[in-house]
Design a protein around this motif. Structure first.
Motif, PDB file in Angstrom:
ATOM      1  N   PHE A   1      25.997  47.476  40.554  1.00  0.00           N
ATOM      2  CA  PHE A   1      26.980  48.108  39.676  1.00  0.00           C
ATOM      3  C   PHE A   1      27.156  49.580  40.021  1.00  0.00           C
ATOM      4  N   SER A   2      28.407  50.020  40.040  1.00  0.00           N
ATOM      5  CA  SER A   2      28.728  51.431  40.257  1.00  0.00           C
ATOM      6  C   SER A   2      29.889  51.806  39.335  1.00  0.00           C
ATOM      7  N   PRO A   3      29.763  52.881  38.572  1.00  0.00           N
ATOM      8  CA  PRO A   3      30.845  53.244  37.635  1.00  0.00           C
ATOM      9  C   PRO A   3      32.116  53.659  38.330  1.00  0.00           C
ATOM     10  N   ILE A   4      32.038  54.118  39.556  1.00  0.00           N
ATOM     11  CA  ILE A   4      33.210  54.540  40.320  1.00  0.00           C
ATOM     12  C   ILE A   4      33.297  53.706  41.594  1.00  0.00           C
ATOM     13  N   CYS A   5      34.461  53.117  41.818  1.00  0.00           N
ATOM     14  CA  CYS A   5      34.663  52.297  43.013  1.00  0.00           C
ATOM     15  C   CYS A   5      34.744  53.199  44.234  1.00  0.00           C
ATOM     16  N   THR A   6      33.955  52.916  45.242  1.00  0.00           N
ATOM     17  CA  THR A   6      33.958  53.730  46.447  1.00  0.00           C
ATOM     18  C   THR A   6      35.167  53.461  47.336  1.00  0.00           C
TER      19      THR A   6
END
Length: 279
Positions: free
Chosen positions: A271-276
């Motif tokens: 999970f990452s709050p900001i899409c790379t």
């Protein structure tokens, strides 16, 4: 008694001409495990592919053929080769076209292998080779004779392992081939290839992992020589379950469960709050 046939009663029926265009992609990357253990296998694979290609041309005089060599850094056409075709004369009663295919493929393949000076081999550029094959097929279809129907397909012969780093490239060429009605067949020489198996399933092609390399030509003639419309009437190896796992965009590894960006549909294993990808 004389019978005269009126000219207005004579009707000429010209059925729709059909031909087959086959593009063969041969993986020649020396980094493949089977080639590292026994480099002479490449010679056997090349001879089998040439015999299979000639069998395709022998089925119908109008059939078309193209052969590509896929390497770790480049993908090139070895038949038809660049420049003027070779001046071929009949040898030992062999059909001139068969001799032309054999000599052209071996000559251009030698140029491809000798042009590689690096000793560090990366993964094979199979996705790029399929993209080049689709461009070649599109050019042939654009310049074909009006009224001529061409059934196009691509056969990939490779012993490389799966490459999740080319996941997006694979998906792009698979759905492009599906839109262009191009069938993709895969003959795996060594390891199981889940991504290429997905491409076969998407384009209604055949995927086969051969049990032994010595029988390569027999498997090519048995499974991949018949046209896709004819295959439904033949007894072919049963299809195996397709592995539809996706590759994450962060580590380029196949995952069972992941997180998907709701904007660009990028896939991540964590999970990452900001899409790379799209931020």
């Amino acid at each position: 008694m004389n019978f005269e046939l009126s000219s207005d009663r004579v009707t000429e029926t010209s059925p729709l001409d059909e031909t087959s265009l086959l593009v063969i992609i041969l993986d020649t990357n020396p980094g493949q495990r089977i080639l590292r253990e026994n480099p002479h296998i490449l010679t056997q694979c090349t001879d089998s592919v040439i015999a299979f290609a000639n069998a395709h041309l022998m089925q119908k005089a109008q059939n078309k053929l193209a052969i590509m060599a896929c390497h770790s850094k480049i993908s090139e056409f070895v038949y038809p080769g660049p420049g003027k075709p070779l001046d071929i004369r009949q040898v030992d009663g062999q059909y001139e076209v068969f001799t032309l295919v054999e000599k052209t493929v071996k000559q251009n393949l030698m140029k491809v292998l000798t042009s590689e000076t690096s000793t560090v081999y990366t993964e094979s550029l199979l996705a790029g080779a399929i993209a080049m094959a689709l461009c070649y097929i599109a050019r042939i279809l654009r310049t074909k004779t009006p009224g001529l129907k061409i059934n196009s397909r691509i056969l990939t012969v490779t012993g490389s392992s799966d490459s999740a780093s080319q996941y997006m490239n694979y998906m792009n060429v698979f759905f492009t081939a599906q839109k262009q009605s191009v069938v993709i067949d895969v003959c795996a020489l060594d390891q199981h290839l889940s991504l290429l198996q997905q491409g076969c399933d998407i384009t209604s092609g055949l995927y086969l992992r051969i049990p032994q390399i010595q029988g390569l030509l027999q498997y090519l003639l048995w499974v991949f020589l018949p046209e896709p419309p004819v295959r439904q009437k033949l007894v072919l190896p049963p299809p195996v379950k397709v592995d539809y796992r996706a590759a994450c965009f962060c580590h380029r590894e196949l995952i069972d469960v992941g997180y998907v960006c709701s904007v660009c549909l990028s896939i991540f294993c964590k999970f990452s709050p900001i899409c790379t990808t799209c931020q």
